[in-house]
Write a protein that holds these residues in place. Structure first.
Motif, PDB file in Angstrom:
ATOM      1  N   UNK A 470      21.904  72.445  80.602  1.00 32.53           N
ATOM      2  CA  UNK A 470      21.475  71.629  79.643  1.00 32.53           C
ATOM      3  C   UNK A 470      20.707  72.902  78.522  1.00 32.53           C
ATOM      4  N   UNK A 471      20.619  74.378  78.929  1.00 30.48           N
ATOM      5  CA  UNK A 471      20.565  74.624  77.576  1.00 30.48           C
ATOM      6  C   UNK A 471      21.621  75.093  77.297  1.00 30.48           C
ATOM      7  N   UNK A 472      22.539  75.828  77.841  1.00 32.85           N
ATOM      8  CA  UNK A 472      23.899  76.014  77.267  1.00 32.85           C
ATOM      9  C   UNK A 472      23.862  74.480  76.091  1.00 32.85           C
ATOM     10  N   UNK A 473      24.526  73.290  76.841  1.00 33.00           N
ATOM     11  CA  UNK A 473      24.643  72.064  75.648  1.00 33.00           C
ATOM     12  C   UNK A 473      24.011  71.800  74.335  1.00 33.00           C
ATOM     13  N   UNK A 474      22.485  71.925  74.478  1.00 31.28           N
ATOM     14  CA  UNK A 474      21.417  72.199  73.373  1.00 31.28           C
ATOM     15  C   UNK A 474      21.436  73.271  72.905  1.00 31.28           C
ATOM     16  N   UNK A 475      21.350  74.485  72.947  1.00 26.65           N
ATOM     17  CA  UNK A 475      21.475  75.376  72.140  1.00 26.65           C
ATOM     18  C   UNK A 475      22.951  75.520  71.501  1.00 26.65           C
ATOM     19  N   UNK A 476      23.719  75.226  71.876  1.00 26.35           N
ATOM     20  CA  UNK A 476      25.187  75.004  71.449  1.00 26.35           C
ATOM     21  C   UNK A 476      25.005  73.791  69.947  1.00 26.35           C
TER      22      UNK A 476
END
Length: 508
Positions: A470-476
């Motif tokens: 979720x962090x990687x997806x949202x920050x990207x």
């Protein structure tokens, strides 16, 4: 990081008092932190000698506003106070700060109704501070409070709310009739459920959390948490020098049907970019060549008929590290029978998404027969089909619905929305607020499945994979927004920006 409701927050403050931390000190700490936030807001927006108007209720939220007025006055700011008069006695700490404010000679107007002098004060101000009601509200606004909320919202001025916008229920994010529409909200001590759940989240504006010096022993046990990048990236493992592709797992994606071949393609691409050593897409034979032409790094397992080749697929999966099932699979009788036959025999980490969830909705009890604890990643519509409930009901209580489903069916549930709600089989709930509205686009969910599935294949546990995913997806997605804006953002833009986040994690 813990998230609380108003009841838990009250208990935390009571524990602080038992430890010898007076509530007046907490109020003072809150006022100082709000002052720092306000000063930063003024500097960022290049406001010169702004007029600051503080709306104070008669409880402790109003007391925070009164204490803030003193700090502003001491630093030379032009500040005045609108104080609600007479609906109830001032709280003990608020009365202390009220008397101090009067002794300082700060302008304070006690009002019972809206008049021309109030409107004139609003017109002459540059910033409004909302310290009317705070987190204790449990019934709809009425009387002078309702009138003041309307006046604040109609003022056209930037509004900074103390702890939570007045009119928002801190326990569930509901609007209690009407609520202040804040430009910025400064949350005191801990994030509240009402900051994260809709519609409350849309009333908070920019949300900042400040420390008011609550001792760790004041904390109460609870099931609600927010996922932060700092926590998510702690799970992330940097690559050893003697690594090989087998070190980072073999993730398999099963899906694809007429008109839906983009779904497994995006999931596969995302899995590869998230660090999977190997990725194989199990897809219909007629698109295998085109699939590999798009991304030669992705292997394929061509299938003529799902049901006829179920046993071959199960054998293929035996030595693989994770399975993503359902992206664009289709929902015919053939696919349905294949799906239920397959999931009963899976012994590797499993993520079910998209058409897999839609098929599962025909018999959710099948989850009780699985050999593994799966991850389910429904959006609101898919969740509605899974539990046979109106979308509206799910939107109102996503945290409770997700929690009950995850516990009842022994799974990890990732309920995708603007605030994504994650629940585990033990009843813990996590909220993710990464990302932006531009990510509401075709393929974004497939990308998330690919990312989480990639981490599963790399050997991370379910909850670690979800948090990092979720962090990687949202920050990207946020980085993609900076490049192309929200309206033009695509899932491919998002996937192409994942490398920037992962590179940052590698270097920190």
């Amino acid at each position: 990081m813990r998230v609380v409701d108003s009841i838990e927050m009250r208990e935390i403050e009571n524990r602080a008092e038992k430890l010898g931390i007076p509530t007046l000190l907490l109020m003072e700490n809150a006022a100082k932190e709000i002052f720092y936030q306000l000063r930063q807001f003024i500097e960022t927006n290049k406001l010169f000698n702004p007029g600051i108007l503080i709306f104070c209720g008669r409880g402790n939220n109003g007391g925070d506003g009164l204490a803030l007025a003193r700090h502003l006055f001491n630093h030379g700011y032009n500040v005045s106070i609108i104080m609600v008069k007479g609906d109830r006695p001032l709280s003990r700490d608020s009365e202390i700060n009220f008397n101090v404010v009067k002794n300082f000679g700060i302008k304070i107007f006690e009002i019972e109704n809206i008049d021309e002098s109030l409107l004139s004060s609003i017109y002459q101000s540059h910033i409004i501070i909302d310290a009317l009601l705070g987190t204790g509200i449990t019934r709809e606004l009425e009387g002078i409070y309702l009138s003041l909320v309307r006046v604040i919202n109609e003022s056209g001025k930037p509004v900074i709310s103390v702890d939570i916008p007045s009119g928002i229920n801190a326990c569930n994010g509901k609007v209690m009739g009407e609520a202040v529409k804040a430009t910025k909200t400064v949350s005191l001590g801990l994030i509240k459920l009402g900051h994260l759940l809709f519609p409350g989240r849309s009333y908070c504006g920019e949300l900042s959390l400040v420390d008011i010096s609550l001792h760790p022993e004041c904390r109460v046990e609870g099931n609600f948490n927010i996922i932060l990048e700092e926590e998510a990236k702690k799970y992330f493992r940097k690559r050893e020098l003697n690594s090989h592709k087998g070190s980072f797992g073999h993730t398999v994606i099963i899906g694809g049907s007429n008109g839906k071949f983009g779904a497994p393609l995006l999931a596969s691409f995302a899995a590869l970019k998230a660090g999977a050593g190997l990725v194989t897409a199990v897809i219909p034979q007629n698109v295998s060549l085109a699939f590999q032409s798009s991304f030669p790094e992705i292997m394929t397992f061509p299938v003529k008929d799902w049901l006829e080749e179920t046993d071959n697929i199960i054998r293929f999966l035996k030595d693989k590290d994770a399975l993503i099932l359902g992206c664009g699979l289709g929902m015919g009788d053939n696919e349905e029978e294949f799906f239920f036959k397959l999931i009963e025999q899976i012994e590797i980490p499993l993520l079910i998404d998209a058409d897999g969830l839609n098929i599962l909705s025909k018999n959710t009890n099948a989850l009780k027969n699985l050999k593994v604890t799966p991850i389910l990643t429904p959006h609101i519509g898919e969740m509605a089909r899974l539990i046979k409930l109106e979308k509206k009901k799910i939107i109102e209580e996503p945290h409770l619905i997700a929690k009950n489903f995850a516990k009842g069916f022994n799974c990890h549930l990732v309920l995708k929305s603007a605030t994504t709600t994650v629940a585990d089989p033990e009843g813990r709930v996590y909220f993710s607020v990464f990302g932006n509205p531009g990510m509401a686009t075709a393929g974004s969910g497939d990308a998330l499945s690919g990312i989480i599935g990639s981490f599963l294949g790399q050997g991370y546990e379910n909850i670690s994979s979800i948090k990092m995913g979720l962090a990687l997806h949202g920050l990207a997605g946020d980085m993609a927004k900076e490049e192309v804006g929200e309206s033009s953002l695509t899932a491919t833009d998002l996937i192409n920006n994942m490398c920037r986040i992962l590179k940052k994690w590698e270097e920190e």
